[in-house]
Design a protein around this motif. Structure first.
Motif, PDB file in Angstrom:
ATOM      1  N   VAL A 146       3.049  11.507   2.649  1.00  9.70           N
ATOM      2  CA  VAL A 146       2.945  10.152   2.093  1.00  9.70           C
ATOM      3  C   VAL A 146       4.163   9.318   2.487  1.00  9.70           C
ATOM      4  N   ASN A 150       0.818  -1.208   0.000  1.00 14.25           N
ATOM      5  CA  ASN A 150       0.000   0.000   0.000  1.00 14.25           C
ATOM      6  C   ASN A 150       0.855   1.262   0.000  1.00 14.25           C
ATOM      7  N   ILE A 185       2.416   1.744  -3.424  1.00 15.80           N
ATOM      8  CA  ILE A 185       1.390   2.193  -4.379  1.00 15.80           C
ATOM      9  C   ILE A 185       1.064   3.663  -4.136  1.00 15.80           C
ATOM     10  N   ASN A 186       0.928   4.003  -2.874  1.00 17.59           N
ATOM     11  CA  ASN A 186       0.624   5.389  -2.517  1.00 17.59           C
ATOM     12  C   ASN A 186       1.661   6.342  -3.093  1.00 17.59           C
ATOM     13  N   VAL A 208       1.690   6.333  -7.047  1.00 22.78           N
ATOM     14  CA  VAL A 208       0.538   6.992  -7.674  1.00 22.78           C
ATOM     15  C   VAL A 208       0.585   8.494  -7.437  1.00 22.78           C
ATOM     16  N   ILE A 209       0.905   8.876  -6.222  1.00 24.65           N
ATOM     17  CA  ILE A 209       0.945  10.319  -5.909  1.00 24.65           C
ATOM     18  C   ILE A 209       1.998  11.005  -6.781  1.00 24.65           C
ATOM     19  N   PHE A 259       0.859  11.211 -10.350  1.00 27.45           N
ATOM     20  CA  PHE A 259      -0.212  12.201 -10.403  1.00 27.45           C
ATOM     21  C   PHE A 259       0.355  13.624 -10.372  1.00 27.45           C
ATOM     22  N   LYS A 293       4.371   8.235   6.225  1.00 27.44           N
ATOM     23  CA  LYS A 293       3.193   7.526   6.734  1.00 27.44           C
ATOM     24  C   LYS A 293       3.531   6.239   7.495  1.00 27.44           C
TER      25      LYS A 293
END
Lengths: 128, 211
Positions: B46, B7, B10-11, B14-15, B18, B49
């Motif tokens: 992020v 996770n 991926i976070n 993707v961020i 993006f 985290k």
């Protein structure tokens, strides 16, 4: 073709504005304002669908929607501010344009404050 | 653990993808600097985290975020619906109080023909939501300040009979008692009217005329 529509609208409006500027500068300004709005709204509707897809992906990848919405808000504020400021600048009101930009900056900072506060809180807690 | 790592990666990925995409559509103005600050903050959040999760601070983080954003948007607290309800009730009481004050003002306007100075209306209401008589009027105090400061004597009036209405516009066709802000008359009249209009006992209405 959407881009053809937009470009044609832009060119025709530009021609109109150039012709009108000699006779009636205030009408020329109105023409540029309306053209700007039309193009803006047209593009925003397109952007909306892109954003929906992005949000869908974000949900699929299990990403916090909080990050996305914050970034999107910032981008939207930046665009709208830029749009308003440029219209003001077109009308020859540089001072007002600067104020609009200032407001945009402040609002972006306001959006950043919750993230900053949360981050600071965590930092202070992590450091014993 | 593997799920958590997955996770996290991926976070971040993707961020970053993006943000890369957004970089191309950001308007190229002075705004860019400010946007970059926020984007930087996002990336920090992020990335840290997992540390936050290890220490079990994730809930805290969200709570703090919501609390601050709620505070900034002046809605009190977005996370706390109870406080919003309380805020709404407070607003409702304020509106109620203002309406009452306006009503009393109108009554006074209707009852006093001559001009008067500053008007102050104090209302005591039951503001406790838990209470059975919530919204009940406890007492009403009206203070009318007489502007002129002295009683105007209207005794001898010269009327220019032949001049018509225009010349006589300053003539007061009233008795002395009626014309001046008379304490006792106003007391009884206004008191009566207010208690009738609000449906409350006369004993909790106090009217005072200050010279």
């Amino acid at each position: 073709m959407d881009i053809m529509k937009i470009v044609m609208t832009g060119i025709i409006a530009a021609l109109l504005a150039v012709v009108l500027r000699e006779e009636k500068p205030e009408t020329a300004f109105a023409v540029s304002l309306v053209t700007g709005l039309v193009i803006f709204v047209f593009v925003i509707t397109k952007l909306n669908s892109v954003m929906t897809v992005f949000k869908h992906f974000a949900a699929k990848a299990n990403i916090d929607i909080l990050y996305f919405s914050t970034i999107l808000k910032v981008i939207a504020i930046a665009y709208i501010t830029e749009f308003g400021a440029q219209i003001c600048r077109d009308a020859g009101e540089g001072a007002i344009a600067a104020k609009v930009e200032f407001a945009g900056k402040v609002l972006i900072m306001v959006i950043a404050i919750p993230i900053l506060a949360a981050l600071m809180d965590i930092m202070i807690k992590i450091i014993p | 653990m593997a799920e958590f790592l997955r996770n996290w990666i991926i976070n971040i990925t993707v961020i970053i993808i993006f943000i890369m995409l957004l970089e191309t559509i950001i308007p190229s103005s002075s705004m860019k600097r400010y946007i970059n600050v926020i984007v930087g903050l996002m990336i920090i959040v992020v990335v840290i985290k997992p540390f936050v999760l290890v220490k079990d601070y994730a809930e805290d983080f969200h709570l703090k975020f919501l609390e601050t954003s709620g505070y900034i948007e002046q809605s009190g607290a977005a996370a706390d619906s109870e406080r919003i309800v309380e805020f709404q009730q407070k607003m409702a009481v304020e509106v109620f109080e203002n309406n009452l004050k306006r009503l009393i003002e109108r009554i006074i306007d209707e009852n006093i023909d001559s001009e008067y100075g500053e008007l102050s209306i104090n209302l005591w209401l039951e503001k406790d939501f838990e209470s059975k008589d919530f919204g009940r009027i406890k007492s009403v105090e009206v203070i009318i300040n007489n502007n002129s400061g002295e009683v105007i004597e209207v005794d001898k009036i010269k009327i220019a009979v032949n001049e018509g209405a225009e010349a006589n516009k300053n003539v007061i066709n009233k008795d002395k008692v009626e014309y001046n802000l008379n304490n006792s008359r106003i007391r009884s009249d206004i008191r009566d009217e207010i208690s009738k209009a609000l449906g409350i006992s006369e004993s909790i209405v106090s009217v005072e005329v200050r010279q």
